[in-house]
Design a protein around this motif. Structure first.
Motif, PDB file in Angstrom:
ATOM      1  N   ASN A 264       0.851  -1.186   0.000  1.00 58.18           N
ATOM      2  CA  ASN A 264       0.000   0.000   0.000  1.00 58.18           C
ATOM      3  C   ASN A 264       0.891   1.242   0.000  1.00 58.18           C
ATOM      4  OD1 ASN A 264      -2.240  -1.634   0.085  1.00 58.18           O
ATOM      5  ND2 ASN A 264      -2.535  -1.421   2.308  1.00 58.18           N
ATOM      6  N   VAL A 265       0.434   2.278  -0.725  1.00 59.21           N
ATOM      7  CA  VAL A 265       1.221   3.491  -0.875  1.00 59.21           C
ATOM      8  C   VAL A 265       0.403   4.658  -0.329  1.00 59.21           C
ATOM      9  CG1 VAL A 265       2.365   5.049  -2.492  1.00 59.21           C
ATOM     10  CG2 VAL A 265       2.379   2.571  -2.903  1.00 59.21           C
ATOM     11  N   TRP A 266       1.082   5.457   0.523  1.00 58.33           N
ATOM     12  CA  TRP A 266       0.493   6.699   1.016  1.00 58.33           C
ATOM     13  C   TRP A 266       1.532   7.802   0.824  1.00 58.33           C
ATOM     14  CZ3 TRP A 266       0.619   8.940   6.459  1.00 58.33           C
ATOM     15  CH2 TRP A 266      -0.188  10.093   6.521  1.00 58.33           C
ATOM     16  N   ALA A 267       1.140   8.839   0.075  1.00 56.16           N
ATOM     17  CA  ALA A 267       2.104   9.872  -0.291  1.00 56.16           C
ATOM     18  C   ALA A 267       1.553  11.242   0.018  1.00 56.16           C
ATOM     19  CB  ALA A 267       2.464   9.767  -1.782  1.00 56.16           C
ATOM     20  N   LEU A 268       2.465  12.120   0.455  1.00 60.60           N
ATOM     21  CA  LEU A 268       2.181  13.546   0.643  1.00 60.60           C
ATOM     22  C   LEU A 268       3.094  14.305  -0.312  1.00 60.60           C
ATOM     23  CD1 LEU A 268       1.994  13.766   4.551  1.00 60.60           C
ATOM     24  CD2 LEU A 268       0.093  13.669   2.929  1.00 60.60           C
ATOM     25  N   VAL A 269       2.517  15.014  -1.261  1.00 62.46           N
ATOM     26  CA  VAL A 269       3.283  15.665  -2.307  1.00 62.46           C
ATOM     27  C   VAL A 269       2.901  17.136  -2.379  1.00 62.46           C
ATOM     28  CG1 VAL A 269       1.589  15.068  -4.090  1.00 62.46           C
ATOM     29  CG2 VAL A 269       3.955  15.526  -4.738  1.00 62.46           C
ATOM     30  N   ARG A 270       3.869  17.981  -2.736  1.00 63.53           N
ATOM     31  CA  ARG A 270       3.620  19.404  -2.857  1.00 63.53           C
ATOM     32  C   ARG A 270       4.606  19.998  -3.852  1.00 63.53           C
ATOM     33  NH1 ARG A 270       6.005  21.803   2.873  1.00 63.53           N
ATOM     34  NH2 ARG A 270       8.147  21.050   2.555  1.00 63.53           N
ATOM     35  N   GLY A 271       4.222  21.144  -4.415  1.00 68.24           N
ATOM     36  CA  GLY A 271       5.090  21.866  -5.334  1.00 68.24           C
ATOM     37  C   GLY A 271       5.049  21.302  -6.737  1.00 68.24           C
ATOM     38  N   GLY A 272       5.314  22.184  -7.720  1.00 65.57           N
ATOM     39  CA  GLY A 272       5.411  21.747  -9.104  1.00 65.57           C
ATOM     40  C   GLY A 272       4.073  21.392  -9.715  1.00 65.57           C
ATOM     41  N   GLY A 273       4.181  20.763 -10.888  1.00 70.59           N
ATOM     42  CA  GLY A 273       2.987  20.327 -11.599  1.00 70.59           C
ATOM     43  C   GLY A 273       2.700  18.864 -11.363  1.00 70.59           C
ATOM     44  N   LEU A 274       1.650  18.360 -12.023  1.00 70.44           N
ATOM     45  CA  LEU A 274       1.238  16.969 -11.814  1.00 70.44           C
ATOM     46  C   LEU A 274       2.298  15.988 -12.329  1.00 70.44           C
ATOM     47  CD1 LEU A 274      -2.569  17.158 -12.723  1.00 70.44           C
ATOM     48  CD2 LEU A 274      -1.516  17.087 -10.459  1.00 70.44           C
ATOM     49  N   THR A 275       2.910  16.316 -13.453  1.00 77.67           N
ATOM     50  CA  THR A 275       3.931  15.412 -13.991  1.00 77.67           C
ATOM     51  C   THR A 275       5.135  15.346 -13.065  1.00 77.67           C
ATOM     52  OG1 THR A 275       3.230  15.920 -16.250  1.00 77.67           O
ATOM     53  CG2 THR A 275       5.402  14.921 -15.974  1.00 77.67           C
ATOM     54  N   GLY A 276       5.583  16.476 -12.561  1.00 77.79           N
ATOM     55  CA  GLY A 276       6.700  16.481 -11.626  1.00 77.79           C
ATOM     56  C   GLY A 276       6.357  15.769 -10.330  1.00 77.79           C
ATOM     57  N   GLN A 277       5.124  15.920  -9.835  1.00 79.51           N
ATOM     58  CA  GLN A 277       4.722  15.234  -8.626  1.00 79.51           C
ATOM     59  C   GLN A 277       4.666  13.718  -8.833  1.00 79.51           C
ATOM     60  OE1 GLN A 277       1.017  16.932  -7.362  1.00 79.51           O
ATOM     61  NE2 GLN A 277       1.940  18.912  -6.757  1.00 79.51           N
ATOM     62  N   ALA A 278       4.198  13.291 -10.006  1.00 83.85           N
ATOM     63  CA  ALA A 278       4.150  11.851 -10.284  1.00 83.85           C
ATOM     64  C   ALA A 278       5.554  11.246 -10.323  1.00 83.85           C
ATOM     65  CB  ALA A 278       3.419  11.603 -11.599  1.00 83.85           C
ATOM     66  N   GLU A 279       6.493  11.948 -10.935  1.00 85.62           N
ATOM     67  CA  GLU A 279       7.857  11.425 -11.002  1.00 85.62           C
ATOM     68  C   GLU A 279       8.552  11.495  -9.634  1.00 85.62           C
ATOM     69  OE1 GLU A 279       9.841  13.523 -14.090  1.00 85.62           O
ATOM     70  OE2 GLU A 279       8.591  12.678 -15.690  1.00 85.62           O
ATOM     71  N   ALA A 280       8.198  12.453  -8.781  1.00 84.58           N
ATOM     72  CA  ALA A 280       8.731  12.488  -7.428  1.00 84.58           C
ATOM     73  C   ALA A 280       8.224  11.290  -6.621  1.00 84.58           C
ATOM     74  CB  ALA A 280       8.351  13.798  -6.753  1.00 84.58           C
ATOM     75  N   ILE A 281       6.953  10.941  -6.787  1.00 82.56           N
ATOM     76  CA  ILE A 281       6.414   9.759  -6.105  1.00 82.56           C
ATOM     77  C   ILE A 281       7.106   8.494  -6.600  1.00 82.56           C
ATOM     78  CG2 ILE A 281       4.329   8.383  -5.801  1.00 82.56           C
ATOM     79  CD1 ILE A 281       2.725  10.976  -5.928  1.00 82.56           C
ATOM     80  N   THR A 282       7.445   8.442  -7.884  1.00 80.81           N
ATOM     81  CA  THR A 282       8.149   7.273  -8.424  1.00 80.81           C
ATOM     82  C   THR A 282       9.460   7.044  -7.696  1.00 80.81           C
ATOM     83  OG1 THR A 282       7.188   7.726 -10.589  1.00 80.81           O
ATOM     84  CG2 THR A 282       9.080   6.254 -10.519  1.00 80.81           C
ATOM     85  N   LEU A 283      10.245   8.090  -7.512  1.00 79.03           N
ATOM     86  CA  LEU A 283      11.524   7.948  -6.824  1.00 79.03           C
ATOM     87  C   LEU A 283      11.324   7.563  -5.369  1.00 79.03           C
ATOM     88  CD1 LEU A 283      14.592   8.244  -6.917  1.00 79.03           C
ATOM     89  CD2 LEU A 283      14.316  10.682  -6.438  1.00 79.03           C
TER      90      LEU A 283
END
Length: 332
Positions: A264-283
């Motif tokens: 299961n994945v739980w993420a808190l993301v902020r800043g940038g656009g949707l594409t940048g946020q998706a790639e940050a979650i990938t890492l």
């Protein structure tokens, strides 16, 4: 009778004056006779003893006698040593401390000669296999140039680096202390490869927390064993990312290793656009998954989810439609 004798004497005088050889002999004889042959108080000068003649006079004499004579001569010249020891000065030859004293870069040349000498001395020692030498960050040319305060060409410093790398390949169990001390002199104060990141640990609830970044986006990801649920900022994956590409990119680490239904994945993301946020979650998901299963590192590295992408969007310039696109009227 007297007139004949006078004529004969005048003829002889005229003949003597006309003959130059007889006149020279007469003049020389008179000049030599001008100084008395034996005078009172006239003595011969003492023989001059040059440095080349000293060895001739010292043949057959014992060394102690020669030293005694030299000491006596020094005492006669003066006890305060005003004039110095002439015998010592004749034997002294001033030699520079460095063999490269008269070169434009004496310190750099001395370092190169010292490294070459070490390599010749220890070149028969066993070496490590290619690629297994300890990683070392050597000083840059600019750092070395500031240290020696000399102009250093790139070609010359590359030769020094070649010698250092060859000495660094000597087997660790047989490397001499002299070589180790020399290598330490050319290392940087901070070795970047020794700065290892803090390992990600799993807490008491079975969660692994990792941080991922891309462009200006930052994501804190929590990964725990489960049935494949995913929440991003308290929203489901489909509600947060409208594009299918962003959804697959966010969970690409689980999909590449076939672990979609295991965590299961739980993420808190902020800043940038949707594409940048998706790639940050990938890492972030890739790092957290590596904490649960370290054996997946080759597969995750092959999938490209363990390295941050440093690229950024190039900004629009004034007078252009985009970053580099020129208006149509300019092309005309």
């Amino acid at each position: 009778m007297e007139s004949s004798a006078i004529r004969h004497g005048v003829r002889r005088a005229i003949a003597a004056c006309q003959n130059t050889s007889k006149r020279r002999a007469l003049h020389q004889s008179s000049r030599c006779l001008a100084t008395p042959a034996q005078g009172e108080g006239i003595k011969a000068a003492a023989p001059i003893r040059f440095s080349s003649n000293r060895n001739q006079f010292s043949k057959g004499r014992p060394r102690a006698q020669l030293i005694e004579d030299d000491d006596a001569g020094s005492a006669r010249r003066g006890r305060d040593g005003r004039f110095g020891d002439q015998r010592l000065l004749r034997n002294i030859r001033i030699i520079p401390a460095s063999p490269s004293y008269f070169t434009a870069t004496p310190r750099m040349t001395d370092d190169m000669l010292h490294l070459s000498q070490l390599l010749r001395r220890y070149q028969t020692l066993p070496v490590l296999p290619p690629g297994e030498a300890p990683r070392v960050a050597w000083k840059t040319r600019q750092q070395y140039k500031i240290e020696v305060l000399e102009p250093v060409r790139a070609k010359d410093y590359n030769m020094i680096l070649t010698l250092l790398k060859r000495l660094n390949y000597i087997h660790r169990s047989l490397i001499p202390a002299e070589v180790t001390q020399t290598l330490e002199k050319y290392k940087r104060l901070v070795q970047p490869h020794l700065n290892k990141p803090k390992p990600i640990e799993i807490d008491q609830y079975g969660r692994a927390r990792a941080v991922g970044k891309r462009k200006t986006s930052t994501a804190a990801v929590f990964l725990v064993e489960g049935d494949g649920q995913c929440l991003i900022n308290n929203k489901s994956l489909t509600n947060y990312f409208g594009r299918l590409h962003d959804r697959e990119c966010a969970l690409w680490a689980l999909k590449a290793t076939e672990r979609l239904n295991k965590y299961n994945v739980w993420a808190l993301v902020r800043g940038g656009g949707l594409t940048g946020q998706a790639e940050a979650i990938t890492l972030g998901v890739g790092k957290a998954l590596l904490a649960h299963e370290p054996d997946l590192k080759p597969a995750l590295r092959k999938a490209g989810v363990l390295t941050r992408d440093p690229r950024r969007v190039e900004r629009k310039k004034p007078g252009k439609l985009k970053a580099r696109k020129m208006p149509a009227w300019v092309k005309r």
